[in-house]
Every structure is written in structure tokens, then in C-alpha cells.
Design an enzyme around this catalytic site. Sequence first.
Site, short mmCIF file in Angstrom:
data_model
loop_
_atom_site.label_atom_id
_atom_site.label_comp_id
_atom_site.label_asym_id
_atom_site.label_seq_id
_atom_site.Cartn_x
_atom_site.Cartn_y
_atom_site.Cartn_z
N ASP A 176 0.83 -1.20 0.00
CA ASP A 176 0.00 0.00 0.00
C ASP A 176 0.87 1.25 0.00
OD1 ASP A 176 -2.64 -1.02 -0.01
OD2 ASP A 176 -2.49 -1.51 2.11
N THR A 177 1.87 1.26 0.86
CA THR A 177 2.74 2.43 0.97
C THR A 177 3.49 2.68 -0.32
OG1 THR A 177 2.97 1.99 3.34
CG2 THR A 177 4.57 3.48 2.33
#
Length: 404
Positions: A176-177
Site C-alpha cells: 500500500d505504501t
Amino acid sequence: MSLDKLAPTTPLSDLKVLELGQLIAGPYCGQILADFGANVIKIEPPGKGDSMRQWGEVDADGEPVWWNVIGRNKQSVTLNLREPQGQAILRSLASQADILIENFRPGTMERWGLGYDVLSRNNPGLIMVRVTGFGQDGPYSDRTGFASVCEAMGGLRYISGYPDRPPVRVGISIGDTLAGIHGAIGALVALHQREKSGEGQVVDSAIFESVLGVMESLVPDYDRAGKIRERNGGFLPGIAPSNAYPARDNRDVIIGANQDSVFRRLCAAMGQPTLADHPDYATHRARGANQQAIDDAVAAWTRQHDAQEIVDRLAEAGVPAGLIFRAPDMLADPHFNARKSIVMVPDRKGKPLPMQNVFPRLTKTPGTIRHAGPQLGEHTNEVLKGWLDMNDAQLDTLRNSSII
């Protein structure tokens, strides 16, 4: 540690950003832009808001902590995008925005009448950052794509862990990051192009591709050498010495001395300078071929000393070494404190809360943390009045109809 106030202005302060994303990937993209000054308007469902408001650990008052970080520097506006009136308001807001971030499943924005083709009619310069698991096209595009699945398909999960055990996940939602970071990079690249063409575009940031993009030479290694990278625990095959080594006080020390000159310095610090000239260890490839032997030799030395003593001695010798930090180690470390890597930010109740600072550092126009994650809908009136010239009566009508 105190809130960094080095810069009176920030480099993206002239940008208007709408963040429609939920959970981590889209909001992290928004966090990056907000950290460098962009006016990020967080659009949240009325009543419940982003699920990140409930995720993670809670403090002594029962308040979730994580939202303070991922929601920092943003303004919260509630808007029901499932209703035609809410969609119409969003279209009006988008007509004035520079960037719109969303991480719904592909097709969701189009079903709401909020696709890029619609939004760009009134704002040809709009940049839409679309963060999803598998991208906007292809046979998997309509699948729900959580980071854990995309990390596996992007190659990260297979190489994480030990060879005699099932694959493990990294302790954070790194996919996600990474997708959020790539989304922010894409937005800035698109902004630069807009300066030349005047036209916006879509930034398609897929989680699986964001993971794939940091997999180094994993794919060409297989194509050219028939090599499938495997799980190897705490080291990389052929890179030696570079591992976690046990100290006398039962702590581990990370030592990276695989370069020839650095390995020579390590040998000298260990009191074994002639080891660097041994034919089994004299070159990078020789050390890689004898990795276990060299790791055993280094471990035999580290077991005779306490961890901090090892780090101090190797630092003086010019050998990369460090302890394995947890949060309390970071808070106590003099280097973290000297660089203000962690700063104190007042939470929504005014209590100081430590969190990571803005990275990377810019010498002339650094980013700043202006406030922690806001209350749900805290800025709804301010934004709708300022951007769309709504009056109190109009706002009351929208509130009574559950649009905001």
C-alpha cells in the site's frame, strides 16, 4: 523533539488536492502531498469516515492513534458520493482541483458519474491518481486487491522469510505504501508535464506493480541465468558478510561489510587483519562462495562483546553496523533526536504525540507537519463555502438530507 517550523512556506502550497481514497494506499499518497504543503481535502462518508479512523492501536482514552499520522495536514469534508447531489458537489470541487486521488475498485468512479472523462471536461488540467490492487485494465483489474495479495503476486512474499518455513509478510502494509509513493511521484511528474502542455492525465498506480518495481533484478535473473530468488532469512546469497550477528548480551548486531575495502576494515577491527588476504575471503565472489564460513567467523567475534560495544568499535573503524531498533530505541536515540526524525505533534485533544517527520528533507523548502489527523467533517463548512460559495442555509439543507 518539537514540531518542525523551519519553512514559512512549503513547495506545494499552491496546489488543491481532493483525496477520495480509503485505508492506506490512496491516503498515503495524499499524506505525502500534504506534508509538502498541498491543500489536501479529504472526502469522507458522512457518519463513519475513513476506516483508518478506527484501525491500529488506541491510546489511554480509547482514541485510535494511526489516524493522527495518515490524516495529518489534511482537511476533512464529509460528502455522500453514492447520492446524485453528493456527486454533483464533487464534480464542482473537482473543477477547481489540481489533483484528485482515489483508490476505489476500477469502474466505481465511472458508475458515480465521476470518471476522468467527465471530470476533465470542466477541468482539462486535472490530474487523477488512481491507486488500485491490479491497475485500471487487464484481466485482474476488477479484482479486489489488498496489499497482502499484491505483495505476493509482485514477488515480495515468496522471498520473505526462511527457506524451511512458509513465506512471511513484512510487518507493515508495504505494498500500500509503495503504491502511495508511486502515486505521489506520478502526480508530480504529471504536474511537470502539465506545465508544458496545459493538460492533465491519469496516473495509474497498481499495488502489485509498485511491489514488482522494487524487486531489483529478480525477473531478469531468471530469464538470463535461470535463477529463482529464494527465501534466505537474514542474508542475501552471495553478499557476505552482511547479516545479523549475536552479541554477548543476547542482542543482535547488523553488520554489512561485503565490499572489499570495508571487509578489510572489519577484519582489522576484529583483530584478524590477515583474514582479508585469505583466498577464500579476498574478493566479493570468494566471500559469496564461502558465506557460511565467513558468517561463522564474524559471529565468533561478536559473541565476545556486547552489542553497543561492537557498534561503537565498528563505527570508529568505518564499518557499517547498527542495532535492531524498536520504537523506544528510536525515541531515545541521539541521532534521531538531533535530526528531528521523530517530532511531537499535538493530537486532536492537544496532547503531544510523537510521529515520523516529513521525508525527504529539502534544504530550502522543507515539508512540515502542521496538524494531526482532523475530526471527521471538521472542515466541511469552510471548504464548501470557500470553494463553492455555499451559504449556511444550503449547508443545513445538505446536512439534513445526509449529503454531508
